[in-house]
Enzyme design. Structure first.
Site, PDB file in Angstrom:
ATOM      1  N   ASP A   1      -5.307  -1.174  -2.110  1.00  0.00           N
ATOM      2  CA  ASP A   1      -6.122  -1.918  -2.700  1.00  0.00           C
ATOM      3  C   ASP A   1      -7.323  -2.678  -2.118  1.00  0.00           C
ATOM      4  OD1 ASP A   1      -5.172  -3.409  -1.271  1.00  0.00           O
ATOM      5  OD2 ASP A   1      -5.619  -5.283  -2.549  1.00  0.00           O
TER       6      ASP A   1
ATOM      7  N   GLY B   1      -4.764   0.347  13.865  1.00  0.00           N
ATOM      8  CA  GLY B   1      -3.126   0.664  14.376  1.00  0.00           C
ATOM      9  C   GLY B   1      -2.924  -0.195  15.321  1.00  0.00           C
TER      10      GLY B   1
ATOM     11  N   LYS C   1      -7.415   7.031   9.337  1.00  0.00           N
ATOM     12  CA  LYS C   1      -8.895   7.414  10.085  1.00  0.00           C
ATOM     13  C   LYS C   1     -10.274   7.259  11.244  1.00  0.00           C
ATOM     14  CE  LYS C   1     -10.596   3.294   6.325  1.00  0.00           C
ATOM     15  NZ  LYS C   1     -11.513   2.170   6.022  1.00  0.00           N
TER      16      LYS C   1
ATOM     17  N   ASP D   1      -5.510   2.317  10.932  1.00  0.00           N
ATOM     18  CA  ASP D   1      -6.870   2.053  11.075  1.00  0.00           C
ATOM     19  C   ASP D   1      -7.254   1.854  12.122  1.00  0.00           C
ATOM     20  OD1 ASP D   1      -9.784   0.806  10.492  1.00  0.00           O
ATOM     21  OD2 ASP D   1      -9.199  -0.686   9.009  1.00  0.00           O
TER      22      ASP D   1
ATOM     23  N   GLY E   1       0.898  -1.093  -0.384  1.00  0.00           N
ATOM     24  CA  GLY E   1      -0.162   0.004  -0.105  1.00  0.00           C
ATOM     25  C   GLY E   1       0.807   0.939  -0.019  1.00  0.00           C
TER      26      GLY E   1
ATOM     27  N   THR F   1      -1.712  -2.444  13.288  1.00  0.00           N
ATOM     28  CA  THR F   1      -0.168  -2.741  12.118  1.00  0.00           C
ATOM     29  C   THR F   1       1.057  -1.956  12.598  1.00  0.00           C
ATOM     30  OG1 THR F   1      -1.428  -3.459  10.566  1.00  0.00           O
ATOM     31  CG2 THR F   1       0.547  -2.644   9.703  1.00  0.00           C
ATOM     32  N   LEU F   2       0.471  -0.970  12.630  1.00  0.00           N
ATOM     33  CA  LEU F   2       1.745  -0.325  13.508  1.00  0.00           C
ATOM     34  C   LEU F   2       2.777  -0.066  14.943  1.00  0.00           C
ATOM     35  CD1 LEU F   2       0.027   3.109  11.211  1.00  0.00           C
ATOM     36  CD2 LEU F   2       2.663   1.782  10.884  1.00  0.00           C
TER      37      LEU F   2
ATOM     38  N   ARG G   1      -4.806  -0.546  -7.375  1.00  0.00           N
ATOM     39  CA  ARG G   1      -3.531   0.544  -6.812  1.00  0.00           C
ATOM     40  C   ARG G   1      -3.331   1.630  -7.389  1.00  0.00           C
ATOM     41  NH1 ARG G   1      -1.926  -2.468  -1.569  1.00  0.00           N
ATOM     42  NH2 ARG G   1      -1.861  -4.950  -1.943  1.00  0.00           N
TER      43      ARG G   1
ATOM     44  N   ASP H   1       0.091   2.915   4.369  1.00  0.00           N
ATOM     45  CA  ASP H   1      -0.706   4.013   3.424  1.00  0.00           C
ATOM     46  C   ASP H   1      -2.059   4.704   3.930  1.00  0.00           C
ATOM     47  OD1 ASP H   1      -2.082   1.316   4.052  1.00  0.00           O
ATOM     48  OD2 ASP H   1      -1.827   0.868   2.344  1.00  0.00           O
TER      49      ASP H   1
END
Ligand code: 5GP
Ligand code: MG
Length: 173
Positions: free
Chosen positions: A153, A99, A125, A97, A38, A101-102, A159, A94
């Protein structure tokens, strides 16, 4: 598809972010790490405008949701990443959302010996965050709608679109 953020607005905001980032790092070398796939466009556009000594590398972070489990497991693959020990990392994603993942990728980079990690997201978001996480740089805050384009995506499609668009709610995610 309804265009939420047209390409020109993305470009001018990314340029502003690059200026902010260069000001904050103040001449210090930075290693930009993008979360694939992304981050593709965001990374390419941003780094061309960052006036700093700069390295770039990528990793992947994918969540797998098993059929019987609600909690998702994040698989981080970083075998293509240059050595980051002692380096100042600027992590790019990208969209922020929930949080999750980060939060996990930052912990992983610290684990791998990064000296410090700052985070820049193109989109954030509203009303979706499940874990407390404050990115250092945010491009746009958007409503809770599923967006595609400019790297983002749906089933690996869309993408390549230069704008960020809302995928209609009637279409399955
Ligand atoms: P988090 O761990 O913050 O919930 O998830 C962030 C990841 O979920 C993003 O990197 C992205 O891959 C995906 N994601 C979240 N919201 C959207 C969206 O609206 N559109 C797309 N295409 N991906 C999203
Ligand atoms: Mg992603």
């Amino acid at each position: 598809m309804e265009i939420l953020i047209p390409a020109e607005r993305i470009q001018s905001r990314v340029a502003e972010m690059a200026t902010d980032i260069a000001r904050v790092y103040n001449g210090k070398p930075v290693t930009v790490v993008g979360i694939l796939t992304g981050c593709l466009m965001f990374t390419a556009d941003l780094i061309r405008r960052i006036d700093l000594p700069l390295r770039v590398g990528f990793l992947t972070a994918s969540s797998y949701r098993g059929p019987t489990t609600v909690a998702s497991k994040l698989i981080i693959r970083d075998d293509l990443l240059p050595d980051i020990s002692g380096r100042h990392i600027l992590l790019l994603d990208d969209i922020l959302d929930t949080g999750k993942t980060l939060t996990r990728v930052v912990a992983h980079l610290i684990d791998r010996g990064a000296e410090a990690v700052k985070v820049a997201v193109l989109l954030r978001k509203i009303g979706r965050q499940e874990v407390p996480f404050e990115p250092d740089f945010v491009g746009f805050t958007i409503p809770d709608q599923f967006v595609v384009g400019y790297g983002l995506d749906f089933n690996d499609e869309y993408r390549h679109l230069p704008d960020i668009a809302v995928l209609q709610a009637s279409e399955p995610r």
